[in-house]
Motif scaffolding. Structure first.
Motif: not given
Lengths: 197, 280
Positions: B180-183, A102-103, B271, A80, B239
Motif C-alpha cells: 500500500x505504500x506507493x499509493x 498511508x501504507x 498512478x 508514507x 490504496x
C-alpha cells in the motif's frame, strides 16, 4: 460504517471504530513528518517539554505545498507512514491517540496502538488537492525552519479518513485484500466474471 | 549548426515543472477511467472516483495534484549540431526549476546532502541525464518524481540461469513488498539488461512511456500484458484496501547485456506519472 469524530480523541471515542470504517474528523490536529518527528523524539529523550499538546492528539503525516491565496494550506495528501515507525511508539506512550498517513506500519507500533487504544487512519494517497478542501486553518507552531516539514496546528472539518489499524490491532490492508481475493475465488468457482453485487 | 538560447531552456523548464504538477497526463486519465469501468469492487471504485476527482480539482484550480511535487529528473537529447549560448545548460535547467517551484507554489522537497539533510529551499538540483543524438534539435523530457513510490523501487543482478522466470518473480515480489505504500494504483517501470546503472535508467524511461503504448518488440509487449495481469491478480487494489486495480500499466525497456549477467530494475510510480516533453 461511517462515523463523525472530533479531536482530541480518547480511548472511549475510538473504541468502536473497526478497520475499514470511514471516519470524518473535525477539530484541531497537528502535521508532522520525518524531520519534525526526529526533533520531537530528541526532546523526549532529553527530558524536555514538547511544543505540542500530545494528550489525545492526532498527527497527520503530511508536508503540504505552499498555500495559494484563499487556501489555508496547499495540497496536502498523506506521506508514507512507516518512516515514522522509529518515533511513533514514544509519542503513543505520551498520549498520542491518532495517526493519519498511508501504507503499512510496523508491528511495534501496532502493539502500542493496541496497548493505548489508539487508531491508525489512512487518507487517500494522491488525493492531495481534494483533501486540502477540508483543511480550514493552519498555523506553524514549531520548527518553521523545516519549511514544508514544520509542525502546523490545523483545523479540519469532516476530514475524510479510513481506519487502517483499529484499537484491537485489526488491519484493513490484510482484511481488505483477503476479502477481495476470497470473493474473486468464489465468483470464479461460480463461473461469473462480474463481481458486482 | 543551430543556436539555442539558455534562457529559452529556463523558461521551458519552469513551464513544464508547473504543468506536470497541475495537469494529469491524458493517457493517465484515460487509464484511470478504464480501470474505474473494469473494476467491480465497490471500495476500489470509490477510491478511483476520488483520484479522478482530485485530478479534476488540480486541473481546474491550478494547484498541485499531490503535495509531493517531486525531485526533478530531466532527460536531454541534445542534437550534436546544437550550440547553447548565454549560459551553461545545467544552470539553465536548475534556474527553471528554482523559478517554477517558487511561482507555481510547489513544495521544495530536496535536501542538499543525504546525511546532513538541509533543505536547499528551491528544489534544486535536478537529476539530469544527457544524451548526444544526431541532428540540430534539443529534446527535453521532465519528470517530477515523488518518493513514496521511488522508495519502493528495487534493483537485482540476476544470474543468466534465473532467466525470464527470475525476472517475472522479481517484478511481482517488488510490487508485493511495496504493497500500500506507493499509493496504488501504481505504474511499474521495468528495465532489463545493460549494466548496474543502465538498468535503472531503463526502468525510469519505461515509466515515462505513455500508458497506452506497448514495447515495439512483440515479445516484450506480451510480457507487459502478462505482468500487468499478474500484478492485478495480487489483490492489493487501490490504496491497498483490496481490489483488482493494483497497477494501471507495466512498461518494460530492455538493452543488451553481458554474458554473465541479467540485471533487472523495477521503478515504481504512483498512478500519476507526471512528466512533460518539449523539442526546441
Amino acid at each position: 460504517m461511517d462515523y463523525k469524530l472530533t479531536t482530541p480523541f480518547t480511548r472511549e471515542s475510538l473504541k468502536n471504530l473497526m478497520q475499514g470504517d470511514n471516519v470524518y474528523i473535525t477539530g484541531f490536529m497537528y502535521t508532522a513528518r520525518d524531520a519534525a518527528h526526529k526533533r520531537l523524539v530528541d526532546l523526549i529523550d532529553n527530558g524536555k517539554e514538547l511544543p505540542i499538546d500530545i494528550k489525545g492528539a492526532c498527527i497527520y503525516y503530511v508536508g503540504p505545498t505552499p498555500a495559494k491565496d484563499g487556501q489555508a494550506l496547499g495540497s496536502a495528501g498523506p506521506t508514507t507512514s512507516y518512516r515514522m515507525d522509529a518515533y511513533s511508539p514514544k509519542l503513543l506512550d505520551l498520549g498520542l491517540m491518532g495517526m493519519i498517513g498511508k501504507g503499512m506500519i510496523g508491528e511495534e507500533v501496532i502493539e502500542k496502538i493496541v496497548e493505548h487504544g489508539a487508531v491508525y487512519f489512512g487518507a487517500i494517497g494522491g488525493a492531495a488537492a481534494l483533501i486540502s478542501k477540508s483543511i480550514k486553518s493552519a498555523e506553524i507552531i514549531a520548527y518553521e525552519d523545516l519549511g514544508a516539514e514544520a509542525i502546523r496546528k490545523i483545523y479540519v472539518e469532516n476530514f475524510p479518513v479510513t481506519v487502517i489499524i483499529d484499537s484491537r490491532g485489526d488491519n484493513l490492508y490484510k482484511r481488505g485484500r483477503e476479502e477481495y481475493l476470497k470473493r474473486k475465488m468464489q465468483r470464479k468457482e461460480e463461473g461469473k466474471s462480474n463481481m458486482e453485487d | 549548426m543551430r543556436i539555442i538560447d539558455a534562457n529559452n531552456i529556463t523558461e521551458e523548464i519552469k513551464r513544464m515543472v508547473i504543468e506536470a504538477n497541475y495537469f494529469l497526463p491524458e493517457d493517465v486519465m484515460k487509464a484511470l477511467e478504464n480501470a474505474r469501468k473494469n473494476d467491480d469492487w465497490k471500495l476500489s471504485q470509490d477510491i478511483l472516483d476520488k483520484i479522478i476527482e482530485n485530478a479534476r480539482i488540480a486541473d481546474t484550480e491550478q494547484v498541485p495534484m499531490c503535495q509531493d511535487t517531486g525531485m526533478v529528473v530531466v532527460f536531454l537529447k541534445i542534437g550534436q549540431e546544437v550550440i547553447i549560448k548565454n549560459g551553461y545548460i545545467g544552470d539553465a535547467i536548475n534556474e527553471g526549476i528554482r523559478r517554477g517551484y517558487e511561482e507555481g507554489y510547489l513544495r521544495k522537497s530536496v535536501v542538499g546532502d543525504p546525511i546532513k539533510r538541509l533543505n536547499t529551499n528551491d528544489n534544486t538540483p535536478a537529476v539530469i541525464n544527457y544524451e548526444i543524438v544526431p541532428g540540430d534539435k534539443l529534446n527535453i523530457m521532465v519528470a517530477v518524481k515523488g518518493f513514496g513510490s521511488e522508495n519502493m523501487s528495487r534493483l537485482k543482478m540476476l544470474k543468466p540461469s534465473d532467466g525470464l522466470e527470475g525476472v517475472k518473480d522479481f517484478i511481482l515480489e517488488t510490487v508485493e513488498l511495496a504493497g500500500s505504500n506507493p499509493c496504488p494504483p501504481i505504474v511499474v517501470g521495468v528495465g532489463i539488461g545493460g549494466t548496474f546503472e543502465k538498468v535503472t535508467l531503463l526502468s525510469k524511461k519505461a515509466l515515462l512511456r505513455d500508458l497506452d503504448s506497448y514495447n515495439e518488440d512483440p515479445f516484450y509487449a506480451d510480457l507487459e500484458r502478462e505482468m500487468l495481469e499478474r500484478v492485478n491478480n495480487l489483490g492489493i487494489g487501490p490504496q491497498g484496501f483490496g481490489g483488482r486495480t493494483t497497477a494501471l500499466k507495466v512498461n518494460i525497456e530492455y538493452f543488451p547485456t553481458h554474458i554473465a549477467g541479467l540485471p533487472v530494475a523495477v521503478n515504481i510510480n504512483c498512478h500519476a506519472t507526471r512528466h512533460k516533453e518539449v523539442t526546441l
